[in-house]
Design a protein around this motif. Sequence first.
Motif, short mmCIF file in Angstrom:
data_model
loop_
_atom_site.label_atom_id
_atom_site.label_comp_id
_atom_site.label_asym_id
_atom_site.label_seq_id
_atom_site.Cartn_x
_atom_site.Cartn_y
_atom_site.Cartn_z
N ARG A 1 0.58 -1.16 -0.15
CA ARG A 1 0.09 0.03 -0.13
C ARG A 1 0.91 1.12 0.06
NH1 ARG A 1 -4.78 -1.95 4.40
NH2 ARG A 1 -5.75 -3.27 2.76
N LEU A 2 1.86 1.22 0.75
CA LEU A 2 2.87 2.47 0.65
C LEU A 2 3.55 2.64 -0.72
CD1 LEU A 2 4.17 4.44 2.47
CD2 LEU A 2 6.16 2.98 2.85
N GLY A 3 3.92 1.59 -1.23
CA GLY A 3 4.41 1.57 -2.66
C GLY A 3 3.43 2.12 -3.60
N LEU A 4 2.22 1.64 -3.53
CA LEU A 4 1.14 2.01 -4.25
C LEU A 4 0.79 3.58 -4.19
CD1 LEU A 4 -0.95 1.00 -6.51
CD2 LEU A 4 -2.55 0.56 -4.77
N LEU A 5 0.60 4.05 -2.72
CA LEU A 5 0.51 5.45 -2.45
C LEU A 5 1.69 6.36 -3.22
CD1 LEU A 5 -1.16 7.51 -0.92
CD2 LEU A 5 0.37 6.96 1.04
N ALA A 6 2.71 5.79 -2.99
CA ALA A 6 3.75 6.67 -3.63
C ALA A 6 3.93 6.44 -4.88
CB ALA A 6 5.29 5.92 -2.87
N PHE A 7 3.48 5.74 -5.75
CA PHE A 7 3.49 5.66 -7.27
C PHE A 7 2.12 6.50 -7.53
CE2 PHE A 7 1.56 3.96 -11.18
CZ PHE A 7 2.51 4.14 -11.84
N ARG A 8 1.08 6.54 -7.07
CA ARG A 8 0.07 7.30 -7.22
C ARG A 8 0.26 8.69 -7.09
NH1 ARG A 8 -4.85 3.44 -5.04
NH2 ARG A 8 -4.85 1.92 -6.56
N ARG A 9 1.14 9.17 -6.09
CA ARG A 9 1.25 10.55 -5.71
C ARG A 9 2.84 10.99 -5.84
NH1 ARG A 9 -3.49 11.84 -3.85
NH2 ARG A 9 -4.64 10.59 -2.47
N ARG A 10 3.30 10.37 -7.01
CA ARG A 10 4.71 10.52 -7.26
C ARG A 10 5.15 11.84 -7.50
NH1 ARG A 10 2.53 7.43 -11.65
NH2 ARG A 10 2.21 8.32 -13.55
#
Length: 84
Positions: free
Chosen positions: A7-16
Amino acid sequence: MTTFLYRLGLLAFRRRRPVLPAGIAVLVAAVIGASSVSGGTTDDFTLPGTQSQQAIDLLRKEFPQASADGAMARWSSRLRTGRG
C-alpha cells in the motif's frame, strides 16, 4: 507487513509528483547532516591487551624509523589478494 509495504508503494506511485521531491529533500538533508556531524578521520588506533598491539609496540620500539602500521596493512593486503 507485506500489505503495508504494498500500500505504501502504491500510494507513492499514485502520488509520485509530491513524493519524488520529498524523497530528494530527505536525501539531501541526510547528506548535509552526515557531513556536518561527522568528525575528522584518524589512523591512530590501539588494541590494548592483544597480540597485534604487542607486535606493533615491539616494532615501534625496535624500528622507530619505520611505519609499523603501514607495513602491517601492506603485508595483510598481499596475503588476501595473493600478490607478492
